[in-house]
Design an enzyme around this catalytic site. Sequence first.
Site, short mmCIF file in Angstrom:
data_model
loop_
_atom_site.label_atom_id
_atom_site.label_comp_id
_atom_site.label_asym_id
_atom_site.label_seq_id
_atom_site.Cartn_x
_atom_site.Cartn_y
_atom_site.Cartn_z
N ILE A 86 -38.52 -32.35 -9.40
CA ILE A 86 -37.43 -31.36 -9.32
C ILE A 86 -36.89 -31.21 -7.90
N ARG A 112 -49.24 -25.61 -4.41
CA ARG A 112 -49.71 -24.23 -4.38
C ARG A 112 -50.96 -23.95 -3.54
N ASN A 130 -40.94 -29.73 -0.57
CA ASN A 130 -41.14 -29.73 -2.02
C ASN A 130 -40.82 -28.35 -2.61
N THR A 156 -46.31 -15.22 -5.45
CA THR A 156 -47.70 -14.90 -5.08
C THR A 156 -47.80 -13.51 -4.47
N SER A 198 -49.92 -18.49 5.41
CA SER A 198 -50.03 -19.96 5.47
C SER A 198 -48.63 -20.53 5.24
N TYR A 200 -47.83 -22.57 2.94
CA TYR A 200 -47.58 -22.43 1.49
C TYR A 200 -47.03 -21.04 1.17
N HIS A 201 -47.74 -19.98 1.65
CA HIS A 201 -47.29 -18.62 1.32
C HIS A 201 -45.90 -18.37 1.90
N LYS A 204 -43.12 -19.30 -0.37
CA LYS A 204 -42.89 -18.33 -1.46
C LYS A 204 -42.04 -17.15 -0.98
N GLN A 227 -48.12 -13.24 -8.31
CA GLN A 227 -49.42 -13.39 -8.96
C GLN A 227 -50.57 -13.39 -7.95
N ASN A 259 -63.51 -19.13 -8.65
CA ASN A 259 -63.93 -20.33 -9.39
C ASN A 259 -64.84 -21.21 -8.55
N ARG A 260 -64.57 -21.27 -7.24
CA ARG A 260 -65.47 -22.04 -6.35
C ARG A 260 -66.87 -21.43 -6.37
N THR A 272 -70.01 -20.34 -0.59
CA THR A 272 -69.40 -20.41 0.75
C THR A 272 -68.49 -19.22 1.05
N GLU A 343 -57.16 -15.32 9.51
CA GLU A 343 -56.92 -14.14 8.68
C GLU A 343 -57.78 -12.99 9.21
P1 NAD Z 1 -51.00 -26.71 -9.90
O1 NAD Z 1 -50.89 -27.47 -8.65
O2 NAD Z 1 -52.20 -26.90 -10.76
O3 NAD Z 1 -49.69 -26.97 -10.81
C1 NAD Z 1 -48.40 -27.16 -10.28
C2 NAD Z 1 -47.73 -28.25 -11.10
O4 NAD Z 1 -46.40 -28.46 -10.60
C3 NAD Z 1 -48.46 -29.59 -11.01
O5 NAD Z 1 -48.70 -30.11 -12.31
C4 NAD Z 1 -47.52 -30.47 -10.19
O6 NAD Z 1 -47.60 -31.84 -10.57
C5 NAD Z 1 -46.16 -29.85 -10.50
N1 NAD Z 1 -45.15 -30.03 -9.43
C6 NAD Z 1 -45.28 -29.73 -8.11
N2 NAD Z 1 -44.16 -30.08 -7.45
C7 NAD Z 1 -43.30 -30.59 -8.37
C8 NAD Z 1 -41.99 -31.15 -8.29
N3 NAD Z 1 -41.34 -31.25 -7.15
N4 NAD Z 1 -41.40 -31.59 -9.44
C9 NAD Z 1 -42.06 -31.51 -10.62
N5 NAD Z 1 -43.31 -31.01 -10.76
C10 NAD Z 1 -43.93 -30.57 -9.63
O7 NAD Z 1 -50.83 -25.15 -9.52
P2 NAD Z 1 -51.16 -23.85 -10.39
O8 NAD Z 1 -52.45 -23.30 -9.95
O9 NAD Z 1 -50.92 -24.12 -11.83
O10 NAD Z 1 -50.02 -22.88 -9.87
C11 NAD Z 1 -48.75 -22.85 -10.50
C12 NAD Z 1 -47.83 -21.87 -9.78
O11 NAD Z 1 -48.42 -20.57 -9.79
C13 NAD Z 1 -47.60 -22.24 -8.31
O12 NAD Z 1 -46.25 -22.09 -7.98
C14 NAD Z 1 -48.46 -21.25 -7.55
O13 NAD Z 1 -47.86 -20.93 -6.33
C15 NAD Z 1 -48.51 -20.04 -8.49
N6 NAD Z 1 -49.77 -19.30 -8.33
C16 NAD Z 1 -50.99 -19.89 -8.60
C17 NAD Z 1 -52.16 -19.16 -8.42
C18 NAD Z 1 -53.53 -19.74 -8.66
O14 NAD Z 1 -54.54 -19.06 -8.37
N7 NAD Z 1 -53.66 -20.94 -9.18
C19 NAD Z 1 -52.08 -17.81 -8.01
C20 NAD Z 1 -50.83 -17.25 -7.74
C21 NAD Z 1 -49.68 -18.00 -7.91
N1 USQ Z 2 -62.54 -17.96 0.61
C1 USQ Z 2 -63.91 -17.91 0.89
N2 USQ Z 2 -64.67 -18.96 0.50
C2 USQ Z 2 -64.18 -20.04 -0.17
C3 USQ Z 2 -62.80 -20.07 -0.47
C4 USQ Z 2 -62.02 -19.01 -0.05
O1 USQ Z 2 -64.40 -16.96 1.47
O2 USQ Z 2 -64.95 -20.95 -0.49
C5 USQ Z 2 -61.68 -16.83 1.02
C6 USQ Z 2 -60.47 -17.23 1.87
O3 USQ Z 2 -60.80 -17.29 3.26
C7 USQ Z 2 -59.50 -16.12 1.52
C8 USQ Z 2 -59.83 -15.76 0.07
O4 USQ Z 2 -61.14 -16.27 -0.16
O5 USQ Z 2 -59.74 -14.99 2.29
C9 USQ Z 2 -58.88 -16.33 -0.97
O6 USQ Z 2 -58.77 -17.75 -0.84
P1 USQ Z 2 -58.25 -18.62 -2.08
O7 USQ Z 2 -58.25 -20.05 -1.68
O8 USQ Z 2 -58.98 -18.24 -3.31
O9 USQ Z 2 -56.75 -18.05 -2.28
P2 USQ Z 2 -55.37 -18.35 -1.53
O10 USQ Z 2 -55.52 -19.34 -0.44
O11 USQ Z 2 -54.77 -17.04 -1.16
O12 USQ Z 2 -54.48 -19.04 -2.64
C10 USQ Z 2 -54.62 -18.82 -4.06
C11 USQ Z 2 -53.77 -19.89 -4.75
C12 USQ Z 2 -52.29 -19.65 -4.39
C13 USQ Z 2 -51.90 -18.23 -4.74
C14 USQ Z 2 -52.82 -17.21 -4.07
C15 USQ Z 2 -52.61 -15.81 -4.58
O13 USQ Z 2 -54.17 -21.20 -4.36
O14 USQ Z 2 -51.49 -20.56 -5.11
O15 USQ Z 2 -50.58 -17.96 -4.33
O16 USQ Z 2 -54.20 -17.54 -4.42
S1 USQ Z 2 -52.90 -14.58 -3.36
O17 USQ Z 2 -54.22 -14.85 -2.74
O18 USQ Z 2 -52.89 -13.28 -3.99
O19 USQ Z 2 -51.86 -14.72 -2.35
#
Ligand code: NAD
Ligand code: USQ
Length: 413
Positions: A86, A112, A130, A156, A198, A200-201, A204, A227, A259-260, A272, A343
Amino acid sequence: MSSESKHTQSRKKIFVLGGDGFCGWPTSLHLSNIGHEVVIIDNLSRRNIDNELEADSLTPIKPMGTRIEAWKEVSGNTIGFHNIDIAEDYEGFLAVLNSEKPDAIVHFAEQRSAPYSMKSPKHKRYTVNNNINATHNVLCAIVESGLDTHLVHLGTMGVYGYGTAGMKIPEGYLDVEVKTEAGERIEQQILYPTNPGSVYHMTKTQDQLLFQYYNKNDSIRITDLHQGIVWGTNTAETNMDDRLINRFDYDGDYGTVLNRFLMQAAVGYPITVHGTGGQTRAFIHIQDTVRCIELAIENAPSSEDRVMIFNQMTETHRVNDLAKLVSEMTNGEIAYVSNPRKEAAANDLHVRNDLFLSKGLNPTTLDTGLLQEVTEVAGKYAHRADYSKIPATSTWTKEQQPGIPETSKELNK
Ligand code: NAD
Ligand code: USQ
């Protein structure tokens, strides 16, 4: 159609951008199961990033063709799929939009991971190019197509930063009072000030401005879902067949904190905690993610409405408390490792989530049964774990150290 499925009042055609991902796949199945016509668009970049990092989902996810075939067999429902980038292929995306004419588009298609976005200049630039191009292309194509489609975007909680002056973080907009030169006091609502942690953030927070502009200029109907961290693996639909299993990221770049911790406990790796674990974050279970998307689609704004913003989270927890909970449940060792991120050592977080509650969300909160379920999934696939991929090695600055537990050295051999 499966016995668990039910027809929605109005069947919609829905594009799920990023429908192969951790949130997108279960959402696609759920929307299909409740009677919508689902078309996934994904360039499979997440699978390619697994190749780049030489890391893999702990669960054995199937190729897209097998996933869709299995869903047809299990539910009788067809899900469409287009492999389109996209961010890069605007014309290709526009062509499918014009031919399929979706009623709604759910946009998950972004890079993400915060650690991945901080790995190197190349990764920073990729994430910005991207994510911002993907979001802008979607908005631009909706305008060019002339369709009155509703865009639901996954944003996010991290756009707000993770602290306030003691108040609850509102849903997107902040009430402010400004004083004019004449001394008059005027009340306004503004977008809550952004404070990304970050690259990434940061993308958003840029998405938010794109939404404000296209909503103002072209009356695009947009719902932006801020989210929290998603935990859990499977949903009612992904549990229906092994071939529908959802991805489980555990590596130092893509694995998210809870989940980790659950995976680490399940495979006997130290839990960790970064720094002292004083960070407080918002969380939501994957089953509630899919329900929230359903509710967002049902409650679409009108073309007169401003961008609708919902906080998509159900509870907040301090990282150290989560580590202790998982450790008590599993007898897992906790390792306090160097924090690779820039952080605050600790923060308090209070968040409003009244909008989803008022629309009928019945939150799944952290309970030991559900935590155990995730640990069991992780335990079942423990033989697939590559311990050398667990440490968080992406640092926010050159001066910082990766988060490697001392006691893991033996395990890494
Ligand atoms: P993910 O990486 O598992 O899924 C993202 C999907 O988008 C992948 O399948 C990837 O191939 C596709 N994608 C990325 N760039 C693309 C592009 N240019 N064109 C077409 N497809 C593309 O991530 P996720 O955990 O499912 O997260 C989905 C969304 O939700 C993200 O935007 C993320 O920021 C948001 N989000 C996730 C979390 C979380 O904890 N996983 C929390 C808050 C917000
Ligand atoms: N952390 C640990 N140990 C670990 C991994 C992480 O202490 O092994 C800590 C990090 O330092 C951080 C917190 O846990 O303080 C969260 O880290 P994370 O990787 O779980 O979350 P984050 O980087 O914020 O990103 C995830 C998703 C992102 C989404 C975001 C929502 O990857 O796509 O936008 O969560 S939020 O956190 O509410 O911004």
